[in-house]
Structures are given as structure tokens and as C-alpha cells.
Design a protein around this motif. Structure first.
Motif, PDB file in Angstrom:
ATOM      1  N   LYS A 123       0.830  -1.208   0.000  1.00  0.00           N
ATOM      2  CA  LYS A 123       0.000   0.000   0.000  1.00  0.00           C
ATOM      3  C   LYS A 123       0.866   1.260   0.000  1.00  0.00           C
ATOM      4  CE  LYS A 123      -3.713   2.322   2.480  1.00  0.00           C
ATOM      5  NZ  LYS A 123      -4.802   2.514   1.573  1.00  0.00           N
ATOM      6  N   LYS A 124       1.957   1.250   0.774  1.00  0.00           N
ATOM      7  CA  LYS A 124       2.858   2.416   0.825  1.00  0.00           C
ATOM      8  C   LYS A 124       3.510   2.663  -0.536  1.00  0.00           C
ATOM      9  CE  LYS A 124       3.810   2.173   5.751  1.00  0.00           C
ATOM     10  NZ  LYS A 124       4.749   1.763   6.793  1.00  0.00           N
ATOM     11  N   ILE A 125       3.909   1.594  -1.197  1.00  0.00           N
ATOM     12  CA  ILE A 125       4.501   1.732  -2.529  1.00  0.00           C
ATOM     13  C   ILE A 125       3.467   2.254  -3.514  1.00  0.00           C
ATOM     14  CG2 ILE A 125       5.439   0.430  -4.491  1.00  0.00           C
ATOM     15  CD1 ILE A 125       6.997  -1.221  -2.394  1.00  0.00           C
ATOM     16  N   PHE A 126       2.262   1.750  -3.413  1.00  0.00           N
ATOM     17  CA  PHE A 126       1.171   2.217  -4.267  1.00  0.00           C
ATOM     18  C   PHE A 126       0.948   3.721  -4.084  1.00  0.00           C
ATOM     19  CE2 PHE A 126      -3.431   3.114  -4.659  1.00  0.00           C
ATOM     20  CZ  PHE A 126      -3.587   2.866  -6.007  1.00  0.00           C
ATOM     21  N   GLU A 127       0.872   4.156  -2.836  1.00  0.00           N
ATOM     22  CA  GLU A 127       0.658   5.581  -2.539  1.00  0.00           C
ATOM     23  C   GLU A 127       1.833   6.432  -3.043  1.00  0.00           C
ATOM     24  OE1 GLU A 127      -2.144   6.873  -1.563  1.00  0.00           O
ATOM     25  OE2 GLU A 127      -3.085   4.922  -1.242  1.00  0.00           O
ATOM     26  N   MET A 128       3.059   5.910  -2.892  1.00  0.00           N
ATOM     27  CA  MET A 128       4.235   6.641  -3.363  1.00  0.00           C
ATOM     28  C   MET A 128       4.201   6.800  -4.883  1.00  0.00           C
ATOM     29  SD  MET A 128       8.260   5.648  -3.333  1.00  0.00           S
ATOM     30  CE  MET A 128       7.965   4.378  -4.541  1.00  0.00           C
ATOM     31  N   VAL A 129       3.895   5.720  -5.594  1.00  0.00           N
ATOM     32  CA  VAL A 129       3.848   5.781  -7.057  1.00  0.00           C
ATOM     33  C   VAL A 129       2.761   6.751  -7.513  1.00  0.00           C
ATOM     34  CG1 VAL A 129       3.381   4.445  -9.159  1.00  0.00           C
ATOM     35  CG2 VAL A 129       4.869   3.498  -7.386  1.00  0.00           C
ATOM     36  N   LYS A 130       1.604   6.712  -6.859  1.00  0.00           N
ATOM     37  CA  LYS A 130       0.530   7.656  -7.191  1.00  0.00           C
ATOM     38  C   LYS A 130       0.997   9.091  -6.979  1.00  0.00           C
ATOM     39  CE  LYS A 130      -3.483   7.253  -5.311  1.00  0.00           C
ATOM     40  NZ  LYS A 130      -4.709   6.898  -4.590  1.00  0.00           N
ATOM     41  N   VAL A 132       4.092  10.342  -6.922  1.00  0.00           N
ATOM     42  CA  VAL A 132       5.112  10.709  -7.904  1.00  0.00           C
ATOM     43  C   VAL A 132       4.456  10.933  -9.273  1.00  0.00           C
ATOM     44  CG1 VAL A 132       7.143   9.864  -9.164  1.00  0.00           C
ATOM     45  CG2 VAL A 132       7.002   9.570  -6.678  1.00  0.00           C
ATOM     46  N   GLY A 133       3.524  10.060  -9.625  1.00  0.00           N
ATOM     47  CA  GLY A 133       2.815  10.206 -10.900  1.00  0.00           C
ATOM     48  C   GLY A 133       2.028  11.501 -10.967  1.00  0.00           C
ATOM     49  N   ASN A 134       1.345  11.837  -9.869  1.00  0.00           N
ATOM     50  CA  ASN A 134       0.568  13.081  -9.843  1.00  0.00           C
ATOM     51  C   ASN A 134       1.452  14.294  -9.901  1.00  0.00           C
ATOM     52  OD1 ASN A 134      -1.894  11.760  -9.791  1.00  0.00           O
ATOM     53  ND2 ASN A 134      -2.018  11.746  -7.560  1.00  0.00           N
ATOM     54  N   SER A 135       2.625  14.263  -9.247  1.00  0.00           N
ATOM     55  CA  SER A 135       3.519  15.424  -9.289  1.00  0.00           C
ATOM     56  C   SER A 135       4.135  15.555 -10.681  1.00  0.00           C
ATOM     57  CB  SER A 135       4.613  15.327  -8.224  1.00  0.00           C
ATOM     58  OG  SER A 135       5.511  14.284  -8.513  1.00  0.00           O
ATOM     59  N   ALA A 136       4.365  14.423 -11.359  1.00  0.00           N
ATOM     60  CA  ALA A 136       4.910  14.463 -12.730  1.00  0.00           C
ATOM     61  C   ALA A 136       3.886  15.056 -13.684  1.00  0.00           C
ATOM     62  CB  ALA A 136       5.311  13.066 -13.168  1.00  0.00           C
ATOM     63  N   ILE A 137       2.619  14.741 -13.473  1.00  0.00           N
ATOM     64  CA  ILE A 137       1.564  15.286 -14.331  1.00  0.00           C
ATOM     65  C   ILE A 137       1.509  16.799 -14.183  1.00  0.00           C
ATOM     66  CG2 ILE A 137      -0.949  15.417 -14.667  1.00  0.00           C
ATOM     67  CD1 ILE A 137      -1.029  12.413 -13.925  1.00  0.00           C
ATOM     68  N   GLY A 138       1.598  17.295 -12.958  1.00  0.00           N
ATOM     69  CA  GLY A 138       1.585  18.733 -12.716  1.00  0.00           C
ATOM     70  C   GLY A 138       2.757  19.453 -13.319  1.00  0.00           C
ATOM     71  N   SER A 139       3.930  18.800 -13.373  1.00  0.00           N
ATOM     72  CA  SER A 139       5.110  19.454 -13.911  1.00  0.00           C
ATOM     73  C   SER A 139       5.157  19.439 -15.440  1.00  0.00           C
ATOM     74  CB  SER A 139       6.391  18.796 -13.361  1.00  0.00           C
ATOM     75  OG  SER A 139       6.501  17.476 -13.844  1.00  0.00           O
TER      76      SER A 139
END
Length: 142
Positions: A123-130, A132-139
Motif C-alpha cells: 500500500k505504501k509503494i502504491f501511494e508513493m507511485v501515485k 510521484v505520478g501526480n507530481s509528474a503530471i503537474g510538472s
């Protein structure tokens, strides 16, 4: 008048990609799937590319072997795909890129993720990937 198609139908490509997705997620080789179907691995390759159309009885057989409902093979089909499918409409065929979910990298990531035995770590890895993915989308936004 020739009846030879120049490229696979978009629906056949989608269904084939879903066969490949499920087969790969199960860690099953094309050869093993072919044996279960009574086919060669080359015939499985043609199904997965959409070069050969999968008939209804074969699709039912695939659903049993891959342990999914028949509807799985049509899930996530875009309206764009269905609009480009053959029917009464005329037009030029295009080459279609296989969905990101069918890429080897994605499938390997999902398989590795499910090998993590501790649910809290998963679950922690899932949350981390989400995150990172969301911050990449914003950038990516200009």
C-alpha cells in the motif's frame, strides 16, 4: 475484387492486446497458452497482434483458460476504437499503437508489485507511485 485486408481491425487489435495483458499478468508463455488452446505459439502471436480474428468459441475458451469473463477482452475499449472498426463505413485504415497497459514495462511492474507479500508495504509503494505520478503530471503542464 480482393478481400485481403491491409491491416488488422482495431477491435481485433484491442481484444488481442487484452489477451496478451492477461496472459502476461498470469506469467503464462505464448507456448503454454497455445498448448491449452491446441494451437502453436505463432497462432497465439497472431491473435495477440490482432492479425487473426478470435471467434466466439475461441474467446470463450480463452476466458476459461485465463480465468476472466468474456467481457474482459472488451473492457477499456475506447469509442475511438469502435468508430474506427470496420462496418458499413469506408475510409483508410490506420496503424494503432497498443495501449500503455499492454506494455511489457507495465506488466512487469504489476507482477513485481503483487509479489510484495506485506500488504502495508504494498500500500505504501502504491501511494508513493501515485504521488510521484501526480507530481509528474503537474510538472508537464506548460
Amino acid at each position: 475484387m480482393s478481400m485481403i485486408k491491409s491491416s488488422p481491425d482495431p477491435v481485433d487489435i484491442h481484444v488481442g492486446a487484452r489477451v496478451r495483458l492477461r496472459r502476461t499478468l498470469l506469467g503464462m508463455s505464448q507456448e503454454k497458452l497455445g498448448k491449452a488452446l491446441g494451437l502453436t505459439f505463432q497462432q497465439v502471436q497472431k491473435y495477440e497482434r490482432g492479425a487473426n480474428r478470435i471467434g466466439s468459441s475461441r474467446l470463450f475458451q480463452l476466458s476459461r483458460i485465463l480465468d476472466v469473463p468474456v467481457s474482459f477482452f472488451f473492457d477499456e475499449m475506447t469509442t475511438d476504437t469502435t468508430k474506427k472498426a470496420d462496418g458499413m463505413a469506408e475510409g483508410n485504415k490506420q496503424v494503432f499503437e497498443v495501449d500503455k497497459l499492454s506494455r511489457r514495462e507495465t506488466l512487469e511492474l504489476v507482477r513485481a508489485y503483487y509479489k510484495i507479500s506485506d500488504p502495508s508495504v504494498r500500500k505504501k509503494i502504491f501511494e508513493m507511485v501515485k504521488a510521484v505520478g501526480n507530481s509528474a503530471i503537474g510538472s508537464d503542464v506548460d
